[in-house]
Write an enzyme that holds these catalytic residues in place. Sequence first.
Site, PDB file in Angstrom:
ATOM      1  N   HIS A   1       0.901  -1.167   0.000  1.00 36.63           N
ATOM      2  CA  HIS A   1       0.000   0.000   0.000  1.00 36.63           C
ATOM      3  C   HIS A   1       0.929   1.203   0.000  1.00 36.63           C
ATOM      4  O   HIS A   1       1.530   1.522   1.020  1.00 36.63           O
ATOM      5  CB  HIS A   1      -0.897  -0.054   1.244  1.00 36.63           C
ATOM      6  CG  HIS A   1      -1.663   1.208   1.528  1.00 36.63           C
ATOM      7  ND1 HIS A   1      -3.014   1.220   1.791  1.00 36.63           N
ATOM      8  CD2 HIS A   1      -1.268   2.511   1.617  1.00 36.63           C
ATOM      9  CE1 HIS A   1      -3.410   2.468   2.012  1.00 36.63           C
ATOM     10  NE2 HIS A   1      -2.370   3.268   1.925  1.00 36.63           N
TER      11      HIS A   1
ATOM     12  N   ASP B   1     -10.736  -3.745  -3.618  1.00 36.37           N
ATOM     13  CA  ASP B   1     -10.420  -3.092  -2.345  1.00 36.37           C
ATOM     14  C   ASP B   1     -11.702  -2.958  -1.507  1.00 36.37           C
ATOM     15  O   ASP B   1     -11.946  -1.935  -0.860  1.00 36.37           O
ATOM     16  CB  ASP B   1      -9.763  -1.725  -2.549  1.00 36.37           C
ATOM     17  CG  ASP B   1      -9.062  -1.233  -1.275  1.00 36.37           C
ATOM     18  OD1 ASP B   1      -9.087  -1.969  -0.269  1.00 36.37           O
ATOM     19  OD2 ASP B   1      -8.513  -0.126  -1.285  1.00 36.37           O
TER      20      ASP B   1
HETATM   21 ZN    ZN Z   1      -4.672  -0.125   0.989  1.00 37.07          ZN
END
Ligand code: ZN
Lengths: 308, 435
Positions: free
Chosen positions: B186, B312
């Site tokens: 991330h 996500d």
């Molecule tokens: Zn993330």
Amino acid sequence: MKFTRKDILGIKDLSVDEINLILETAESFLEISTREIKKVPTLRGKTVINLFFEASTRTRTSFEIAGKRLSADTINISASTSSVVKGETLIDTARNLEAMNPDVIVIRHSAAGAPHLLATLVKQSIINAGDGAHEHPTQALLDMMTIKEKKGRIAGLKVAIIGDITHSRVARSNIYGLSKMGANVVLAGPATMLPRDIEQMGVQVHTKLEDAIIDADVVMMLRIQLERQKQNIFPSLREYSQHYCLNSRNIKLARKDAIVMHPGPINRGVEISPDIADDPAYSVILDQVNKGVAVRMALLYLLTGGSE
Amino acid sequence: MKLLLTGARVIDPAQKIDAKMDVLVENGKIAKIGTGPFSTAKTKDAGKIKIIDLTDMIICPGLIDMHTHLREPGQEYKETVASGAKAAVAGGFSSIACMPNTDPINDNRSITEFVKRKAVEANLANVYPIGAISRQSAGEQLTEFWDLKEAGIVALSDDGKPVMDAALMRHALEYGHSLSLPIISHCEDTNLSAGGLMNEGYYSTILGLGGIPVSAEEVMVSRDILIAEFTRTGIHIAHVSTEGSVRLIREAKKRGLKVTAETAPHYFTLTDESLQTYNTSLKVNPPLRSAEDIKAIKEGLADGTLDAIASDHAPHARTDKELEFEYAANGISGLETSLALSLRLVNDGVLTWPELIAKMSTNPAQILNLPKGTIAAGADADITVIDPQLKWTVDVKTFYSKGKNSPFHGWEMKGKAILTIVGGEIKYALPSLNL
Ligand SMILES: [Zn+2]
């Protein structure tokens, strides 16, 4: 013209006609504050709630006086955003307040967009009394009213707004309002205090105070939040004041009849040198306070159906 | 029970198949695929075989969502493994990988085993846990990769808590690589994104919301590529949202580095301009970017720079989102809209059908080393059937996910998964199919 808006969330949404109507209405209320009995029965039986999630004695007092002069019942609620689970207070408070059936809710909140959320939750009229770094519409209206009184017009004036633009809701509301009314708005501040793509709002942007105030009719100085120093957006108050403080020297770059404004409270010697801040030839800061009550009276009046 | 799926267009990028074929499923495996005699022998097995006529439909390997958040253990009010798996199969996904940011965090064998057990109990989609890179995802001390791998994780990530310590990332890449465990990064420099609530630009300026610059993502994409290059390992970049990230990944691939990347449907569908009403269902991290970024993401998908589309999926309860923008949780409940939003890329000519299926099945399987992503004879019978013409309207009230936080509520969609088969069993069928 009939005022049909439910809420005043920002100057961005207002038309020129609406701004003019608000300013004209405010002018008609100005006189009430000079009477010996400073009270009219216009809003008798109406309830105004001042819901302040952020401390602000000035704005809250101004709204309170505005309501009282119109004979509305005004209630002040101070809520802290830190002592409770964040956010839940706004929703819960909103539902509770709605059940009490007030006519207008005035909200001040540190989170941008909080008044918009409130407006979607309750049927009452909402007035934004400042939300985060977003808008402060009543401040811009009182600023426009002051400029109009001092200069006789807004269109065609050069207005310089100086300071921390990034964190200023006063700057945003004034940029919208003054641009709509035909002024030429110029900004200046350290590059770290100029938000990205701000020039797309139709303003000129400078990093030197001197470049912005040349031939300005109005110089509006913004308050520096001292705690911003921790975010490293300026090295020291000393250096800031050396380059962004309005003083008797650089004010000469502006027009001879320029007026100096500040939303208050001033850090004297940081944003404006004491001699300029207290010089009635320049400073209209106390006029701003005076206009604030009239503008807020006008909004309370218009939102409760006064133009009908 | 055998299943014979007939009449559909079969797309399997792993086998380079895009043709009208029949698929025979037997004992949880793909028994046969082709146009051969088993198509004509349909009637011979009558009674022992369920024949489903799928004329005008698309059959593809079961879709794989390599980036979801299931919230169990710890935040079952937002989502459980079971509710997430149900949403997955309803969205056309036969397999999902779930991020470790539960409470407690999946940084040890017992949590991994717990999630896997919950998935077995749910008996819907295959659920592949992703383990944390660092203990508590605190970015200080590596987790026991070896033990986690034995417990069943398929990758490692500190998703949501970016690895700021470059040396820690280096060691994670080296150690993870030796165990064939992909590292999913991330990418967010939390110093640059501090105080940020949305993309930094004109709209953050007028809304008075703190900005998250594109560089917060890009400096970390750049850093991770450089560390992967030096350590001769590989890296997978999660939820790419900016033009600059696409450029950096494209360049890295051109140099032959083992860099893979995914994006999410909202990053090629919505811009920061849509935030003007402070609608918290649009609050997501990384934030919605600009029209130029969307264009670059689409180009990156089209030219293969971006290997995968992942939802996500970040389910939240109403109380997490019905708040001031500043206090609202990040995330979009995406499992049940991901396919339809991605199909717009096919309808708009950005991707071909096989390219889309590759990004939603073949490639995620490859990146995570899953024995999935194909319907070759002998493979697990994980199959998704899509009706490419079906028009429907997103209604969060009908979501199987507990998370109703979708900015796509009310959107008109074209194309939907109508049948999801996992291990030869029908786990989701559109009610109107009457199976
Ligand atoms: Zn993330």
